[in-house]
Design an enzyme around this catalytic site. Sequence first.
Site: not given
Ligand code: IVH
Length: 699
Positions: A110, A112, A114, A218, A327, A420, A423, A436, A441
């Site tokens: 899938e 990832k 952001d 997801y 990544k 603070c 102080c 503060c 202070c």
């Molecule tokens: S799976 C146990 N799938 O990436 C399941 N994460 O470092 C773990 N994220 O915290 C997550 N797209 O915020 C999964 N298709 C995707 C994702 C995804 C974005 C983010 C999510 C997670 C972080 C993992």
Amino acid sequence: MNAKEEIDRLTDELRLYQDKYYKEGTSLISDSEYDRLTDRLMELEAAHPELAHPDSPTKRVGSDLTNDFPEVRHTIPVLSLDKAYSPDQVRDFFGKSIAKGGELLSFAAEEKIDGVSMVLYYEDGVLVRAVTRGNGEVGNDVTANIMTMRSVPLSLPEPLTIAVRGEVYIAKADFEALNAREPDEAKRAANPRNLAAGTVRRQKSSEAKLVPLRIFCYEGFWADRDQTPPDHLHILAKLKALGFTIDEDLAFFSNTEEEAARKLREAGIEGRAYAFSGLEGYIAGMAGARKGLGYEIDGLVFKINELDVRERMGYTEHHPRWAIAYKFEAPQAEAKLVGVTVQVGRTGRITPVAEITPTKLGGSTIRRATLHNQEYIDELELAIGDTVSISKRGDVIPAVERVIDKNEDGNTTFRIPDVCPCCGTRLEHIGALDFCPNYGCPDQVRGRIAFFASSDQMDIESLGPKTVDILYKAGMLGSIEDIYRMDPAAAAGLPGFGEKSAELLAKGIEESRDRPFATVLSSLGIAELGKKNAGILIQGGFDSIDKLIEAAEAGSVSRFTALPGFGEVMAENVIRAFSDPGLLATVQALRDAGLHMSADMDAKGEKLPQVFAGQVWCITGSFENFNPRTKALAEVEARGGRTVSSVTSKTTHLLAGKGGGSKRAEAERLGVEIVDEAGFLRLLGRQGKEPGDGQLTLF
Ligand code: IVH
């Protein structure tokens, strides 16, 4: 019809309209009629909260009440993923998984996304809570804001008790459009993720609603094991059937492409089928397609499809062993947050500062980075011990961009203390900032004195922050006015202080007595009253401290807002400051010390003509008659001009002495008028006149 009946009826009716509108884009009634029904339902719900449905359509509207995002405990472990930075590492993950799980294993791939990680909790088919990831065990309840998102179902077609994980994000185009509409550059978000994170935590859900957030879901977790679908593909298919948005850009890997295609078909879900051998090609293809996507992704997630294998493989303390995130970019600069120092500024403003493990970035070693305020920390969900990525914004200021890995110590999001750190006074909350309120202070006092003396202000040589600190601790310097009251000679003998430095200090203080009124005014450290506004005030007729005090006493906001560029907040600040007995005492003491308390006068006691009004001057090189050259700038300011430190399109004049390279070139390029020392003296009326003559010849 009683209240219950009316609430039920309106709830059903509005739900129908919303479904049609959100899912099909059609409106069954006029906007005004829709608003009228919504208002009526809100009124009834307010009068009979016990009768309101938890998934009422009014939740979509968002309210003006202030959210406080309480911390709540997750009922599922919200883990993050182990990372891979090369296709080889993903292939290793495939290999190891197959060794443990057998040949028949398959993997989903899938995008990832952001954005902001979110968990949606449903009980008996109703959305009861939306919680941020936090540290994986405890997150913040942001339900009211998430409920305004049209892609989050408030209720499900089946009475299921499930937790759904997803990523809340904002599309690139929506981000661009929103930022383009924000006139204040400082308020624009740096990137879509920051805007999404900020919106999720907006204090008013009626405002969060205005930002078109979206979600991709997801993962799903069923409370009832028997109802759990057998594999990831069926989970995604089920989530989709329940009304969640899933990312359609799915890839699926099996032993053979045919096998992968068959499994996709069986689950009834769209996706691209690959044999394991297609892994590298797929990754390269996605890396290329990334820029063209409508939303930002920072990698790809590879997950074992079969849930029974997932269960057998289990988890490390923080990551599932059955998934890995690839990544696109190697981490820029990673560091560990070892602590947060809470600083108190000269205005009482509290600034949290990240203390990080020393990290090399762009040619320097970074140890600290500002965290701005509590809101910024909350958006990052930043806790001590977390691994963070560091960048240099605008190539200079180090910033904590995001959390890469949560700490393993159970620390939750860092909170600025209630009092603070210097102080102990209870802090006040104004907007997103903490202050503060104690004018006395010690940190504030030292900060004010150091600011007053700094080279950009009164320019008192030999009175830098360290010296201020030494004199403060020795009890010689407890306020700005003490600078002119103390005996600098008495400093000799203090730590790091010899006769010589005491003499230099005395000389520096003496020279500073002659700074123009504009400089004195902007050095008092009044909020919103920097050099620019001091210039505006003086040119606008407030050319003496007495006139300012008098207007402040009269409390006349309009006399200030009549000035160009002077807003109400600024006006109120100035009025408040000049009504404060502490500041008035300082002003009196500085007056007694002989500082200029009105715009400069010539020998006849007349105000200097404001011949530089409206002009913007920059300076370069060195001068015969102005040493240090800030003296020349003071002359410009005394005659109504503004001074700046670099040549830009707004600069009108460059005062060029001996030497000076790049500024002169820039001025020539931009067509800025260049004035040499002799020309400047002429403008000041200092040429061919006998001292004491009093008459100024200009031009
Ligand atoms: S799976 C146990 N799938 O990436 C399941 N994460 O470092 C773990 N994220 O915290 C997550 N797209 O915020 C999964 N298709 C995707 C994702 C995804 C974005 C983010 C999510 C997670 C972080 C993992």
